[in-house]
Design a protein around this motif. Sequence first.
Motif, short mmCIF file in Angstrom:
data_model
loop_
_atom_site.label_atom_id
_atom_site.label_comp_id
_atom_site.label_asym_id
_atom_site.label_seq_id
_atom_site.Cartn_x
_atom_site.Cartn_y
_atom_site.Cartn_z
N VAL A 1 0.88 -1.15 0.08
CA VAL A 1 0.12 -0.06 -0.01
C VAL A 1 0.96 1.40 0.03
CG1 VAL A 1 -1.72 1.18 1.35
CG2 VAL A 1 -1.92 -1.22 1.11
N ALA A 2 1.79 1.61 1.00
CA ALA A 2 2.57 2.79 1.04
C ALA A 2 3.31 2.72 -0.07
CB ALA A 2 3.23 2.66 2.52
N GLY A 3 4.23 1.99 -0.34
CA GLY A 3 5.17 2.03 -1.55
C GLY A 3 4.33 2.49 -2.91
N THR A 4 3.60 1.67 -3.04
CA THR A 4 2.72 1.76 -4.20
C THR A 4 2.18 3.35 -4.53
OG1 THR A 4 2.39 -0.67 -4.28
CG2 THR A 4 1.11 0.87 -5.85
N ILE A 5 1.39 3.77 -3.29
CA ILE A 5 0.87 5.14 -3.63
C ILE A 5 1.78 6.08 -3.69
CG2 ILE A 5 -0.60 6.88 -2.37
CD1 ILE A 5 -2.01 4.28 -0.95
N VAL A 6 2.92 6.11 -2.97
CA VAL A 6 3.83 7.32 -2.67
C VAL A 6 4.67 7.24 -4.04
CG1 VAL A 6 5.92 5.96 -1.75
CG2 VAL A 6 5.23 8.46 -1.65
N ALA A 7 4.99 5.99 -4.75
CA ALA A 7 5.71 5.74 -5.91
C ALA A 7 4.93 6.51 -7.17
CB ALA A 7 6.02 4.27 -6.19
N ASN A 8 3.75 6.19 -7.15
CA ASN A 8 2.75 6.75 -8.21
C ASN A 8 2.63 8.40 -7.98
OD1 ASN A 8 2.19 4.54 -9.68
ND2 ASN A 8 0.58 3.87 -8.49
N ARG A 9 2.45 8.66 -6.85
CA ARG A 9 2.33 10.06 -6.41
C ARG A 9 3.49 11.08 -6.91
NH1 ARG A 9 -2.40 11.31 -4.62
NH2 ARG A 9 -2.56 9.58 -3.02
N LEU A 10 4.61 10.49 -6.55
CA LEU A 10 5.78 11.05 -6.85
C LEU A 10 5.94 11.16 -8.41
CD1 LEU A 10 8.17 9.47 -4.47
CD2 LEU A 10 8.18 11.96 -4.81
N VAL A 11 5.53 10.42 -9.35
CA VAL A 11 5.69 10.49 -10.65
C VAL A 11 4.80 11.69 -11.25
CG1 VAL A 11 5.01 9.40 -12.82
CG2 VAL A 11 6.17 7.80 -11.08
N GLN A 12 3.39 11.60 -10.59
CA GLN A 12 2.68 12.81 -10.76
C GLN A 12 3.29 14.15 -10.48
OE1 GLN A 12 -0.86 11.95 -8.84
NE2 GLN A 12 -1.20 9.76 -9.91
N TYR B 1 0.72 12.07 0.37
CA TYR B 1 0.82 13.53 -0.07
C TYR B 1 1.87 14.44 0.38
CZ TYR B 1 -4.24 12.70 -1.56
OH TYR B 1 -5.30 12.24 -2.16
N VAL B 2 2.08 14.24 1.66
CA VAL B 2 3.05 15.00 2.49
C VAL B 2 4.55 14.73 1.87
CG1 VAL B 2 4.18 15.67 4.61
CG2 VAL B 2 1.63 15.28 4.39
N VAL B 3 4.92 13.51 1.74
CA VAL B 3 6.12 12.67 1.35
C VAL B 3 6.34 13.28 -0.28
CG1 VAL B 3 7.75 10.71 0.84
CG2 VAL B 3 6.40 11.20 3.10
N ALA B 4 5.41 13.03 -1.04
CA ALA B 4 5.55 13.19 -2.33
C ALA B 4 5.80 14.78 -2.63
CB ALA B 4 4.46 12.63 -3.27
N HIS B 5 5.02 15.42 -1.86
CA HIS B 5 4.83 17.00 -2.14
C HIS B 5 6.47 17.43 -1.73
CE1 HIS B 5 3.38 21.28 -2.23
NE2 HIS B 5 4.32 21.40 -0.99
#
Length: 385
Positions: free
Chosen positions: A12-23, A311-315
Amino acid sequence: MAKRIIIAGGNVAGTIVANRLVQKLEHEVNRGDVEIVALNKSDEHIYLPGQLLVGFGLETPGELVRKESELLDPRIKFLHGEKGTISKIDVANHSVQTADGVSHNYDYLVITTGVDYTWDEIPGYRSAAHTVYEYDAAIKMREALEKFDGGTIVVNTAKLPHRCPVAPLEVTLILDDYLRKRGIRDKTKIIYTYPVQGVFGRPITNKFMLRLFEQRGIEVHSPFTVTSVDPNNKVIESQEGEKLKFDMLIGIPPNMGAKVIEDSGIGDRRRWVPTDKFTLRMKDHSNVYVMGDATDLPVSKAGSTADFESYVVAHNIANDIKGNLGVKHYGGDVLCYIATGTDQATYIRFSYTMNESPPPPSYVHWWGKIMYNKMYWTVTAKAVV
């Protein structure tokens, strides 16, 4: 040279943040200025919250599994098997070693290594207990419940903290409803044991759930800190001196951080990574972030927690690289649906500064829980919103 962001861990955590970082870094990734690498032992992604429903025959096991490579944005370099199995995290030298002997240098690291279930901390526990915390075990629990025709069922939480704090409540209340619908609730005693006083760690929800348990005729033994289980005589014993007989034991196993955290010398005694509660940076390491179940934060280890944190980490990583976005802080936000039967639910929402107040259980909230599960694959995991 391209800046490299490594995501250490999947699900869950790794997948979501990886995809959010690409965006957040789409132009930089497309230009080759940023490389995002995801490391995970398995290419199978299991939606862990769904295992609860599998255990009671309310969900098909196959619905919980997808290929990790199909969930990640194709611009993410995904390594699995030996190439993705993390053997050491070297924060001093900004590198991650994998089981194939390769050392991966990083400019930014996101630790999403999750938890290990340490069953063997409690003698006899693994062989005696059914659980919804593991995929195959949830299927076995469903089969055992189908054969169950009455007796004493003990629901035990071994230690705090553990993944999905509301799950013991859900297991107990779904079990009550499940047995009623099968017509054998009057032949069954349900005993709920918890390592601290009450049935849940947060006072408002604890009071709410104690009332619900009393209405349902569920017996509560707390504090009850399990020390051993006798699988042959079917007895569970506590540090407080209680011995309870059972015909069926449903266990929430002890949780620790991933072993690689201990092997890398970066965790506390339970292998949680010291994390700043607002920035989500690893303490004393400005280019390392920690998310999801791996942190030592005083918040729920839950999928929604990881989603809010992403949201926080990717931002903030994007801001570090681009320098024009400002800094975001995590407020301790968590949202958890709580199934209170086989077709009803409530929920709690809280943060560092906001207390929860669960609404009355209803079918509407059950539907919300089911829809959230269904939308996970297409919306949450892919960081669509």
